[in-house]
Design a protein around this motif. Structure first.
Motif, PDB file in Angstrom:
ATOM      1  N   ASP A  26       0.800  -1.225   0.000  1.00  0.00           N
ATOM      2  CA  ASP A  26       0.000   0.000   0.000  1.00  0.00           C
ATOM      3  C   ASP A  26       0.838   1.284   0.000  1.00  0.00           C
ATOM      4  O   ASP A  26       0.300   2.381   0.016  1.00  0.00           O
ATOM      5  CB  ASP A  26      -0.967   0.006   1.194  1.00  0.00           C
ATOM      6  N   MET A  27       2.155   1.161  -0.014  1.00  0.00           N
ATOM      7  CA  MET A  27       3.048   2.314  -0.064  1.00  0.00           C
ATOM      8  C   MET A  27       4.311   1.910  -0.831  1.00  0.00           C
ATOM      9  O   MET A  27       4.541   0.724  -1.053  1.00  0.00           O
ATOM     10  CB  MET A  27       3.448   2.762   1.359  1.00  0.00           C
ATOM     11  N   VAL A  28       5.108   2.903  -1.199  1.00  0.00           N
ATOM     12  CA  VAL A  28       6.437   2.585  -1.723  1.00  0.00           C
ATOM     13  C   VAL A  28       7.291   2.163  -0.535  1.00  0.00           C
ATOM     14  O   VAL A  28       7.582   2.966   0.358  1.00  0.00           O
ATOM     15  CB  VAL A  28       7.069   3.789  -2.442  1.00  0.00           C
ATOM     16  N   GLY A  29       7.660   0.900  -0.497  1.00  0.00           N
ATOM     17  CA  GLY A  29       8.403   0.377   0.638  1.00  0.00           C
ATOM     18  C   GLY A  29       9.843   0.078   0.291  1.00  0.00           C
ATOM     19  O   GLY A  29      10.305   0.301  -0.836  1.00  0.00           O
ATOM     20  N   TYR A  30      10.563  -0.471   1.274  1.00  0.00           N
ATOM     21  CA  TYR A  30      11.995  -0.733   1.130  1.00  0.00           C
ATOM     22  C   TYR A  30      12.295  -2.143   1.637  1.00  0.00           C
ATOM     23  O   TYR A  30      11.757  -2.567   2.663  1.00  0.00           O
ATOM     24  CB  TYR A  30      12.804   0.298   1.926  1.00  0.00           C
ATOM     25  N   ASN A  31      13.151  -2.829   0.931  1.00  0.00           N
ATOM     26  CA  ASN A  31      13.527  -4.181   1.318  1.00  0.00           C
ATOM     27  C   ASN A  31      14.710  -4.091   2.287  1.00  0.00           C
ATOM     28  O   ASN A  31      15.831  -4.487   1.975  1.00  0.00           O
ATOM     29  CB  ASN A  31      13.893  -5.004   0.082  1.00  0.00           C
ATOM     30  N   TYR A  32      14.434  -3.575   3.483  1.00  0.00           N
ATOM     31  CA  TYR A  32      15.468  -3.268   4.466  1.00  0.00           C
ATOM     32  C   TYR A  32      15.453  -4.213   5.667  1.00  0.00           C
ATOM     33  O   TYR A  32      16.231  -4.031   6.594  1.00  0.00           O
ATOM     34  CB  TYR A  32      15.289  -1.835   4.984  1.00  0.00           C
ATOM     35  N   ARG A  33      14.602  -5.203   5.689  1.00  0.00           N
ATOM     36  CA  ARG A  33      14.484  -6.060   6.858  1.00  0.00           C
ATOM     37  C   ARG A  33      15.775  -6.855   7.097  1.00  0.00           C
ATOM     38  O   ARG A  33      16.345  -7.428   6.174  1.00  0.00           O
ATOM     39  CB  ARG A  33      13.319  -7.034   6.666  1.00  0.00           C
ATOM     40  N   MET A  34      16.223  -6.895   8.353  1.00  0.00           N
ATOM     41  CA  MET A  34      17.413  -7.675   8.687  1.00  0.00           C
ATOM     42  C   MET A  34      17.128  -9.169   8.561  1.00  0.00           C
ATOM     43  O   MET A  34      16.124  -9.664   9.076  1.00  0.00           O
ATOM     44  CB  MET A  34      17.861  -7.378  10.118  1.00  0.00           C
ATOM     45  N   PRO A  35      18.015  -9.938   7.905  1.00  0.00           N
ATOM     46  CA  PRO A  35      17.834 -11.391   7.839  1.00  0.00           C
ATOM     47  C   PRO A  35      17.994 -12.046   9.211  1.00  0.00           C
ATOM     48  O   PRO A  35      18.745 -11.570  10.064  1.00  0.00           O
ATOM     49  CB  PRO A  35      18.952 -11.838   6.891  1.00  0.00           C
ATOM     50  N   ASN A  36      17.308 -13.155   9.389  1.00  0.00           N
ATOM     51  CA  ASN A  36      17.316 -13.868  10.660  1.00  0.00           C
ATOM     52  C   ASN A  36      18.717 -14.332  11.057  1.00  0.00           C
ATOM     53  O   ASN A  36      19.095 -14.300  12.232  1.00  0.00           O
ATOM     54  CB  ASN A  36      16.375 -15.076  10.559  1.00  0.00           C
ATOM     55  N   ILE A  37      19.518 -14.755  10.072  1.00  0.00           N
ATOM     56  CA  ILE A  37      20.850 -15.266  10.392  1.00  0.00           C
ATOM     57  C   ILE A  37      21.762 -14.148  10.905  1.00  0.00           C
ATOM     58  O   ILE A  37      22.616 -14.366  11.761  1.00  0.00           O
ATOM     59  CB  ILE A  37      21.476 -16.004   9.182  1.00  0.00           C
ATOM     60  N   ASN A  38      21.547 -12.927  10.398  1.00  0.00           N
ATOM     61  CA  ASN A  38      22.296 -11.788  10.928  1.00  0.00           C
ATOM     62  C   ASN A  38      21.838 -11.457  12.346  1.00  0.00           C
ATOM     63  O   ASN A  38      22.662 -11.169  13.229  1.00  0.00           O
ATOM     64  CB  ASN A  38      22.124 -10.571  10.030  1.00  0.00           C
ATOM     65  N   ALA A  39      20.534 -11.500  12.557  1.00  0.00           N
ATOM     66  CA  ALA A  39      20.003 -11.218  13.884  1.00  0.00           C
ATOM     67  C   ALA A  39      20.449 -12.257  14.898  1.00  0.00           C
ATOM     68  O   ALA A  39      20.623 -11.953  16.086  1.00  0.00           O
ATOM     69  CB  ALA A  39      18.478 -11.148  13.836  1.00  0.00           C
ATOM     70  N   ALA A  40      20.645 -13.502  14.440  1.00  0.00           N
ATOM     71  CA  ALA A  40      21.141 -14.552  15.336  1.00  0.00           C
ATOM     72  C   ALA A  40      22.514 -14.171  15.882  1.00  0.00           C
ATOM     73  O   ALA A  40      22.788 -14.324  17.086  1.00  0.00           O
ATOM     74  CB  ALA A  40      21.203 -15.883  14.599  1.00  0.00           C
ATOM     75  N   LEU A  41      23.385 -13.670  15.002  1.00  0.00           N
ATOM     76  CA  LEU A  41      24.673 -13.164  15.456  1.00  0.00           C
ATOM     77  C   LEU A  41      24.476 -12.039  16.469  1.00  0.00           C
ATOM     78  O   LEU A  41      25.145 -11.983  17.503  1.00  0.00           O
ATOM     79  CB  LEU A  41      25.476 -12.624  14.268  1.00  0.00           C
ATOM     80  N   GLY A  42      23.546 -11.149  16.153  1.00  0.00           N
ATOM     81  CA  GLY A  42      23.297 -10.007  17.035  1.00  0.00           C
ATOM     82  C   GLY A  42      22.827 -10.417  18.417  1.00  0.00           C
ATOM     83  O   GLY A  42      23.249  -9.831  19.426  1.00  0.00           O
TER      84      GLY A  42
END
Length: 388
Positions: A256-272
């Motif tokens: 419904d809007m111009v969006g961005y594919n900016y979501r952090m991947p799960n494997i990166n978040a696992a490191l975090g």
């Protein structure tokens, strides 16, 4: 001995010798990093869906005291989104420091806005609040609750202070400037996870803020960043925009809007998540290293070790030497001597107003930034140097 020799000798009293080239800031993985990333691979949840993203966001919010944290692909994306959510529009001006990594200026340019470049002060290397106040008093005016540059006619829609190398800057002074000129603050806390200003985590003072977890940051997700805010509505919109603005549905794809594919991947978040579990230990190791450096350089004439201001706590992301005025000509010989001895050191970034794409942007007098650019050297700063 000359200054380069004195600095090298001081570094040798702190750093290991004979172990090969020592990087400027090597990541450490002292906890569950391998187990968590293996879980992502074993379960196949390696991309933008998975439990570690939500958990990492919760850990960031809890640690910083922010009501919400939204994890994204990198710090530049985080700042880009923060500026958009703060209301920056194409054709606006955004005040940024001249002494910052280029991502700060790039994020402004992504929106079609113009960096308005401001000078720094010696104590923290951050934006000089008094100098900025004087500058805006000359060139800006407030109309209907918004600030405008009288010389360009453009709206000044945000001020972006950056905590250089994790050293908290003069937040109170800059908040006073923001209030006086009706300019929202968007904090660039990319380098400041674990840094506190008067007991409050950096990134908690403006309308919204950005963090970075690049491979060389205090803690890393490989590549990654986050947005911090206390505004629930803004956080919800941020989550929506950073996941391509897709409306929730079991199978349909409707945006419904111009969006961005900016979501952090799960494997990166696992490191975090694993890194956040060890953040206090990592910070303690970096503080121990900084204290050793401060002692080693205490009596070296011509240089000072950059330390945190009173009532503040720095993460000491990058340990930093500032050559005294008059010793500018020694910088390159110091860089040659230290790198030649297998200790990675580097100079400060080129100031934003001296880059070709930003050289015609509006700016304050930049004499301090231009001086510091010739006198600042980063030295090995990784938590693993003294052990976690």
């Amino acid at each position: 001995m000359n200054l380069a020799d004195n600095i090298l000798e001081a570094m040798k009293t702190v750093l290991p010798q004979g172990g090969g080239f020592l990087p400027l800031h090597e990541p450490v993985f002292p906890g569950n990093e391998l187990a968590y990333t293996k879980e992502c691979i074993d379960t196949t949840f390696v991309s933008s869906v998975g439990k570690f993203v939500d958990r990492f966001e919760e850990m960031l919010a809890d640690y910083t005291g922010a009501k919400r944290a939204i994890a994204v692909t990198n710090g530049t994306a985080a700042l880009h989104m923060a500026l958009m959510l703060a209301g920056v529009k194409a054709g606006d001006e955004v005040i940024i420091p001249g002494l910052t990594f280029v991502a700060t200026a790039n994020a402004v340019a992504y929106i079609g806005a113009v960096p308005h470049i401001a000078d720094s002060e010696e104590k923290t290397l951050g934006l000089d609040a008094q100098k900025l106040d004087a500058h805006l008093s000359e060139v800006a005016e407030v109309r209907n609750g918004e600030c405008f540059n009288k010389e360009t006619g453009r709206r000044i829609s945000a001020l972006v202070p950056m905590h250089v190398f994790g050293i908290p800057l003069d937040v109170d002074g800059l908040l006073a400037v923001c209030e006086k000129f009706s300019i929202p603050m968007v904090e660039d806390a990319a380098e400041a996870i674990g840094s506190f200003y008067k007991g409050k985590h950096c990134g908690r003072f403006g309308k919204i803020a950005s963090l970075s977890f690049n491979g060389n940051k205090t803690i890393t997700t490989g590549g990654g960043g986050a947005i911090l805010t206390d505004d629930a509505e803004m956080a919800d919109l941020c989550k929506h925009l950073t996941t391509t603005a897709k409306s929730p549905h079991k199978w349909e794809y409707f945006h419904d809007m111009v969006g961005y594919n900016y979501r952090m991947p799960n494997i990166n978040a696992a490191l975090g998540c694993a890194q956040m579990e060890k953040l206090d230990e990592i910070l303690a190791s970096k503080r121990k290293l900084a204290e050793k450096y401060a002692t080693a350089f205490k009596d070296v004439e011509g240089v000072r070790f950059l330390t945190e201001p009173q009532e503040c706590s720095s993460n000491y992301w990058f340990c930093t030497l500032v050559l005294e005025k008059g010793f500018e000509g020694d910088r390159d010989s110091i860089l040659e001597a230290t790198n030649g001895a297998a200790y990675m050191t580097r100079p400060l970034w080129t100031a934003m107003h001296r880059l070709p794409m930003f050289e015609n942007c509006p700016r304050t007098d930049m004499s301090v930034a231009e001086s510091l650019e010739k006198r600042v050297i980063n030295i090995p700063s990784g938590a693993g140097i003294v052990g976690v």
